[in-house]
Design a protein around this motif. Structure first.
Motif, PDB file in Angstrom:
ATOM      1  N   TRP A 237       0.404   2.301  -8.481  1.00  0.00           N
ATOM      2  CA  TRP A 237       0.701   1.412  -7.523  1.00  0.00           C
ATOM      3  C   TRP A 237      -0.367   0.804  -6.564  1.00  0.00           C
ATOM      4  CZ3 TRP A 237       4.868  -1.076  -6.659  1.00  0.00           C
ATOM      5  CH2 TRP A 237       6.052  -0.487  -7.453  1.00  0.00           C
ATOM      6  N   GLU A 238      -1.671   1.494  -6.610  1.00  0.00           N
ATOM      7  CA  GLU A 238      -2.883   1.008  -6.147  1.00  0.00           C
ATOM      8  C   GLU A 238      -3.100  -0.253  -6.938  1.00  0.00           C
ATOM      9  OE1 GLU A 238      -5.709   3.922  -6.477  1.00  0.00           O
ATOM     10  OE2 GLU A 238      -4.971   5.226  -4.680  1.00  0.00           O
TER      11      GLU A 238
ATOM     12  N   VAL B  44      -0.188  -3.012  -6.108  1.00  0.00           N
ATOM     13  CA  VAL B  44      -0.233  -3.704  -4.888  1.00  0.00           C
ATOM     14  C   VAL B  44      -1.666  -4.570  -4.676  1.00  0.00           C
ATOM     15  CG1 VAL B  44      -0.981  -3.320  -2.530  1.00  0.00           C
ATOM     16  CG2 VAL B  44       0.767  -2.003  -3.542  1.00  0.00           C
ATOM     17  N   LYS B  45      -2.865  -4.112  -5.557  1.00  0.00           N
ATOM     18  CA  LYS B  45      -3.959  -5.042  -5.696  1.00  0.00           C
ATOM     19  C   LYS B  45      -3.576  -6.435  -6.454  1.00  0.00           C
ATOM     20  CE  LYS B  45      -8.689  -5.248  -7.311  1.00  0.00           C
ATOM     21  NZ  LYS B  45      -9.818  -4.648  -8.054  1.00  0.00           N
ATOM     22  N   TYR B  46      -2.818  -6.276  -7.303  1.00  0.00           N
ATOM     23  CA  TYR B  46      -2.226  -7.566  -8.092  1.00  0.00           C
ATOM     24  C   TYR B  46      -1.378  -8.490  -7.260  1.00  0.00           C
ATOM     25  CZ  TYR B  46       0.046 -10.174 -11.935  1.00  0.00           C
ATOM     26  OH  TYR B  46       0.300 -11.083 -12.800  1.00  0.00           O
ATOM     27  N   TYR B  47      -0.725  -7.711  -6.345  1.00  0.00           N
ATOM     28  CA  TYR B  47       0.299  -8.407  -5.420  1.00  0.00           C
ATOM     29  C   TYR B  47      -0.580  -9.375  -4.611  1.00  0.00           C
ATOM     30  CZ  TYR B  47       4.440  -5.307  -6.798  1.00  0.00           C
ATOM     31  OH  TYR B  47       5.243  -4.816  -7.380  1.00  0.00           O
ATOM     32  N   LYS B  48      -1.361  -8.825  -4.313  1.00  0.00           N
ATOM     33  CA  LYS B  48      -2.427  -9.443  -3.026  1.00  0.00           C
ATOM     34  C   LYS B  48      -3.165 -10.427  -3.613  1.00  0.00           C
ATOM     35  CE  LYS B  48      -2.736  -5.726   0.344  1.00  0.00           C
ATOM     36  NZ  LYS B  48      -3.624  -4.485   0.898  1.00  0.00           N
TER      37      LYS B  48
ATOM     38  N   GLY C 155       5.263   5.475  -3.758  1.00  0.00           N
ATOM     39  CA  GLY C 155       3.955   5.064  -4.186  1.00  0.00           C
ATOM     40  C   GLY C 155       3.792   3.689  -3.539  1.00  0.00           C
ATOM     41  N   PHE C 156       4.587   2.745  -3.612  1.00  0.00           N
ATOM     42  CA  PHE C 156       4.299   1.321  -2.777  1.00  0.00           C
ATOM     43  C   PHE C 156       3.948   1.506  -1.453  1.00  0.00           C
ATOM     44  CE2 PHE C 156       6.249  -2.692  -0.937  1.00  0.00           C
ATOM     45  CZ  PHE C 156       5.107  -3.375  -1.434  1.00  0.00           C
TER      46      PHE C 156
END
Length: 434
Positions: free
Chosen positions: A262-263, A266-270, A294-295
């Motif tokens: 999930w790290e 989330v990095k990819y999302y941002k 996890g998110f």
């Protein structure tokens, strides 16, 4: 609530917080360990506009506030507009949609609930939700309240029969601590333990019980397990004992892998999907299929909060989420979610299909259209939706997304993910007159 220029402000005053919520909490600090990470998850019962929960955020205590829609109207909607974790619910005839032994603190300020009535059913429900050694704070009637002496006496007697230790009583505020085990309860024989077949974590449409929920026991020693988690923030990454709900694999490795996954996501999302996570545009977030949370854990450093939802058709991992110091509810997505319209800035879901399937994973219990319409109801205008699923499922979802006038696009997942997974990112349009 007060008007100040072009804003409404919420100083947290009123009937019980005459000096404001911050001063009230400072008084509680003299009794409760609110600053050392021992108290992380709290439940505010009959919260009003959730000023208590809002000011507890300064202590790094995550408070889930709930209240019904009654004569005070949309108080929870005000709480959500303020960006405070809140939920529409009431203590009635069924268990609240939370797991057992989830909260480090329960708080009730002038909530006007008769905890000792109906064979103590409401007190027993609070007890189910509190961890061993957790605290129960009651401010307002009937605590040393004029003309309510009998009810106050009855409440003290019931708490004593439950082996709760009264730590503090002054004015109209009382604080109890829940016992660590059942030894005193068994000795006193005033309130009986629930049947061994009763699942204390079962909460969806489960009636209130007139018995004490049993602590989980060790399979080796046959004695109650110690459910005390490490102090916050260590507990976020510490493998809780209730991870044993997952049948196979090393639990520590499982949780560590989930955190790393999930790290990356989330990095990819941002960075590549352009989601405004970590900015003032995002505050209230809901994860519709949270698994271990996890998110939410990967976003812990951002100024947001996440309502982690575990679907009723899935393995009940909500106890694990609470053991990690996060919050959430169990819910059936074939029904309306218990919140007001337009209250979330971002809706996130992995495996959308699973939210409508039965426990066998073979039969759809409701239509995907109904679920997306409910997502549209609780999403703010200009809010975002992120759906991770198979290309086939996203193709079906995209047709519905277009019909509800969201603008969406499909993207490849991050490089380390399964090749079978894609990501749909959609934005709810701001309604305009035609």
């Amino acid at each position: 609530m007060k008007e100040q220029g072009s804003y409404f402000i919420f100083p947290g005053g009123g009937t019980m917080f005459s000096d404001g919520a911050r001063q009230y909490i400072e008084k509680l600090e003299g009794i409760l360990p609110l600053n050392d990470g021992s108290v992380r998850t709290a439940l505010d019962i009959g919260s009003g506009v959730a000023s208590f929960g809002g000011y507890m955020l300064e202590k790094d205590v995550l408070t889930l506030s709930f209240a019904p829609r009654d004569s005070h109207k949309a108080q929870i909607q005000f709480a959500l507009e303020r960006g405070i974790p809140a939920f529409v619910a009431m203590l009635g005839t069924h268990r609240l949609p939370f797991p057992a032994f989830a909260f480090d603190l329960a708080h009730c300020s002038r909530c006007l609930i008769s905890f000792s009535s109906y064979n103590g059913s409401y007190f027993l429900e609070v007890d189910r939700l509190l961890r061993p050694g957790a605290y129960f704070v009651l401010s307002g009637p009937p605590v040393q309240w004029s003309k309510q002496e009998n009810e106050w006496r009855s409440l003290q007697d019931f708490a004593r029969n439950m082996c709760y230790e009264m730590l503090f009583v002054e004015g109209n505020t009382a604080i109890w601590q829940k016992p660590l085990n059942h030894s005193c309860l068994i000795r006193r024989k005033q309130v009986h333990l629930c049947n061994k077949k009763d699942d204390p974590n079962a909460s969806w449409y489960v009636p209130l019980k007139d018995c004490v929920s049993r602590l989980p026991t060790s399979l080796k020693q046959g004695v109650p397990e110690d459910l005390t988690p490490p102090k916050w923030p260590k507990r976020l990454s510490y493998p809780p004992k209730r991870l044993s709900v997952v049948p196979h694999g090393d639990k520590a490795i499982l949780l560590e892998a989930d955190m790393h996954r999930w790290e990356r996501r989330v990095k990819y999302y941002k960075e590549l999907l352009g989601l405004a996570l970590g900015t003032s545009r995002m505050r209230n977030i809901i994860d519709m299929n949270a698994v271990f949370g996890g998110f939410a854990a990967a976003l812990i450093g951002d100024p947001i909060w996440v309502m982690n939802v575990v679907p009723t058709s899935s393995l009940n991992t909500l106890p694990v989420i609470y053991d990690r110091g996060l919050i959430g509810v169990v819910h059936d997505w074939c029904e309306a979610f218990s919140t007001y319209p337009r209250t979330y800035d971002l809706i996130h879901v992995v495996n959308l299909k699973s939210t409508i399937m039965d426990t066998t994973g073979e039969i759809d219990r409701c239509n995907l259209v109904d679920v997306i319409l409910e997502m549209d109801r609780i999403l703010r205008p200009n809010g975002m939706v992120v759906i991770r699923d198979t290309p086939d499922m996203l193709e079906k979802a995209m047709r519905i997304v277009s019909a509800v006038r969201w603008t969406g696009s499909t993207h490849d997942a991050e490089r380390e993910s399964s090749g079978k997974e894609k990501i749909l990112v959609a934005k709810k349009s701001f309604p305009t007159s035609t």
